[in-house]
Write an enzyme that holds these catalytic residues in place. Structure first.
Site, PDB file in Angstrom:
ATOM      1  N   ASP A 126      57.995   4.115  31.170  1.00  0.00           N
ATOM      2  CA  ASP A 126      59.063   3.894  30.186  1.00  0.00           C
ATOM      3  C   ASP A 126      59.047   4.951  29.086  1.00  0.00           C
ATOM      4  O   ASP A 126      60.091   5.295  28.536  1.00  0.00           O
ATOM      5  CB  ASP A 126      58.910   2.518  29.518  1.00  0.00           C
ATOM      6  N   ASP A 170      64.949   5.616  27.440  1.00  0.00           N
ATOM      7  CA  ASP A 170      63.631   5.324  28.001  1.00  0.00           C
ATOM      8  C   ASP A 170      63.489   6.240  29.207  1.00  0.00           C
ATOM      9  O   ASP A 170      64.458   6.449  29.973  1.00  0.00           O
ATOM     10  CB  ASP A 170      63.530   3.859  28.461  1.00  0.00           C
ATOM     11  N   HIS A 183      66.358   0.434  32.839  1.00  0.00           N
ATOM     12  CA  HIS A 183      65.511   1.175  33.768  1.00  0.00           C
ATOM     13  C   HIS A 183      66.127   1.205  35.172  1.00  0.00           C
ATOM     14  O   HIS A 183      66.497   0.173  35.725  1.00  0.00           O
ATOM     15  CB  HIS A 183      64.078   0.641  33.799  1.00  0.00           C
ATOM     16  N   ASP A 200      64.669   2.194  37.949  1.00  0.00           N
ATOM     17  CA  ASP A 200      63.761   2.190  39.102  1.00  0.00           C
ATOM     18  C   ASP A 200      63.651   0.853  39.830  1.00  0.00           C
ATOM     19  O   ASP A 200      62.712   0.641  40.617  1.00  0.00           O
ATOM     20  CB  ASP A 200      62.384   2.756  38.735  1.00  0.00           C
ATOM     21  N   ARG A 231      73.107  -4.551  43.209  1.00  0.00           N
ATOM     22  CA  ARG A 231      73.744  -3.651  42.231  1.00  0.00           C
ATOM     23  C   ARG A 231      74.045  -2.316  42.919  1.00  0.00           C
ATOM     24  O   ARG A 231      73.473  -1.275  42.565  1.00  0.00           O
ATOM     25  CB  ARG A 231      72.848  -3.340  41.040  1.00  0.00           C
ATOM     26  N   SER A 275      63.657  -8.184  36.556  1.00  0.00           N
ATOM     27  CA  SER A 275      64.139  -9.020  37.657  1.00  0.00           C
ATOM     28  C   SER A 275      63.158  -8.929  38.829  1.00  0.00           C
ATOM     29  O   SER A 275      62.274  -8.062  38.858  1.00  0.00           O
ATOM     30  CB  SER A 275      65.510  -8.512  38.113  1.00  0.00           C
ATOM     31  N   CYS A 292      56.796   1.482  37.539  1.00  0.00           N
ATOM     32  CA  CYS A 292      56.768   1.268  36.081  1.00  0.00           C
ATOM     33  C   CYS A 292      55.385   1.507  35.481  1.00  0.00           C
ATOM     34  O   CYS A 292      55.273   2.053  34.387  1.00  0.00           O
ATOM     35  CB  CYS A 292      57.163  -0.164  35.747  1.00  0.00           C
TER      36      CYS A 292
HETATM   37  N1  ABU Z   1      61.584  -2.096  34.331  1.00  0.00           N
HETATM   38  C1  ABU Z   1      61.996  -1.997  35.681  1.00  0.00           C
HETATM   39  C2  ABU Z   1      62.729  -3.193  36.218  1.00  0.00           C
HETATM   40  C3  ABU Z   1      64.127  -3.220  35.959  1.00  0.00           C
HETATM   41  C4  ABU Z   1      64.873  -4.362  36.636  1.00  0.00           C
HETATM   42  O1  ABU Z   1      64.463  -5.500  36.712  1.00  0.00           O
HETATM   43  O2  ABU Z   1      65.914  -4.063  37.133  1.00  0.00           O
END
Ligand code: ABU
Length: 379
Positions: free
Chosen positions: A126, A210, A259, A261, A278, A311, A363
């Site tokens: 991050d 980030d 983020h 990733d 998504r 998530s 991450c």
């Molecule tokens: N920090 C990475 C996870 C992002 C997400 O849950 O989409």
């Protein structure tokens, strides 16, 4: 873990080729040195606007109960063990592992603009990004993360002394003007509708991003707008990197974006994972460049698993050791199968308790050195 250590490391990971101390152009070249985050010293942040936006409504009670205090010890212990075991596995594959300093993030601090307590040094992805021979500290957008870079300062100084190009991007003041406080207070559905129209909890008053909102494909970098990355932050990045790199903005129907990733993950030249929940709105750009985009497999995580800041799509938040070898969470069998079917050697590693802190293998790492050089991949 004993069984994992019996896996044969890829010989390319053990080569002694001399590389610059900081050298990484993409997410898949053979990994030589990596920073792995820590949960020791982690604290639960106060419900500041950007965190309020990104957390899930059923978790608010957790933040209200623990804000400003260390993360519950039982969560820290089990996640710290997972991270330590992961480090040993990386070392067994010939990768040099570095760790941030342990800091007590529950201490409060006051700047000219705000007062807050900290968060953690669990997610180097991050705050740090390596682009070629340069390591950049990202500005970040959460008040609780204002001083997160401090946990990496001794490492940055060491890399700098050994010849690395080291940049700290300008940090936003994080004053009240930087946030849309009303946005954060709106019901989730309204926030989602606003995000869809391009409104986010941070404003464009000062640059912010980030590092984990950026993904590297050699000369081409892809970045998303999010609740921590604004337009002026992307402009700073483009201008800073100049003509050597191309920074493309990509979009996803993710109405809680923070983020990239768990949305777009390149695996090797010509092949990337995308999140079927998504789907990237710029798929054509990748297809035209000759890239196949494969839907990630959903997580096996139970619905009641505590997920305060991300998530379950972190199941696709993998770490590539080289273009053929990928670390995947041990209980994410559908993701493992998908990757094996695509021809990869999969290294299953336990990290499920770390998910609770907001991420997975990508991450919790920052690849400082990979073999390889600047290349173009069809864009
Ligand atoms: N920090 C990475 C996870 C992002 C997400 O849950 O989409």
């Amino acid at each position: 873990m004993e069984n994992l250590l019996k896996l044969e490391p890829n010989p390319s990971l053990l080569s002694n080729q001399t590389l610059p101390v900081v050298n990484s152009y993409n997410e898949w070249d053979p990994l030589k040195e990596v920073i792995v985050g820590r949960v020791e010293g982690a604290a639960v942040p106060h419900l500041e606007p950007a965190l309020l936006t990104n957390s899930y409504p059923n978790n608010l009670g957790f933040f209200q109960k623990y804000a400003g205090q260390p993360f519950p010890q039982e969560l820290v212990e089990i996640a710290a063990k997972e991270l330590n075991d992961f480090c040993h596995i990386l070392e067994a594959f010939g990768v040099t592992v570095r760790r941030p300093d342990i800091i007590d993030f529950s201490k409060t601090y006051k700047t000219l603009d705000f007062e807050a307590s900290g968060f953690y040094a669990a997610m180097p992805r991050d705050v740090l990004i390596v682009v070629g021979n340069e390591i950049i500290e990202a500005p970040m957008a959460w008040r609780s993360r204002f001083f997160e870079y401090r946990a990496y300062r001794s490492l940055m100084l060491e890399y700098f002394r050994r010849g690395a190009k080291w940049t700290t991007a300008p940090k936003p003041s994080m004053s009240d003007e930087f946030y849309d406080f009303e946005f954060a207070q709106k019901p989730v559905e309204e926030r989602y509708a606003l995000t869809k129209k391009g409104h986010f909890v941070i404003r464009d008053t000062e640059p912010s991003f980030d590092a984990a909102d950026i993904v590297r494909f050699g000369r081409d970098l892809f970045v998303q707008r999010s609740h921590v990355t604004n337009n002026i932050g992307i402009t700073w990045l483009k201008r800073h990197l100049g003509d050597t790199f191309r920074v493309h903005v990509v979009n996803f129907p993710d109405y809680n974006p923070m983020h990239i990733d768990a949305s777009l993950v390149p695996l090797r030249p010509g092949l990337a994972l995308i999140n079927p929940a998504r789907p990237c709105l710029e798929k054509e750009l990748f297809k035209k460049a000759g890239w196949d985009l494969v839907d990630a497999a959903p997580s096996t995580l139970p619905d009641n698993w505590p997920m305060y800041m991300c998530s379950s799509w972190v199941c696709m938040n993998i770490l590539s050791l080289d273009p053929e070898t990928i670390v995947v969470e041990k209980q994410e069998e559908p993701m493992q199968k998908l990757l094996k079917d695509l021809g990869f050697k999969v290294i299953p590693v336990d990290l499920r308790h770390l998910y609770t802190f907001g991420g997975s293998f990508h991450c919790v790492t920052c690849d400082v050195r990979r073999e390889g050089k600047l290349e173009e991949y069809g864009f």
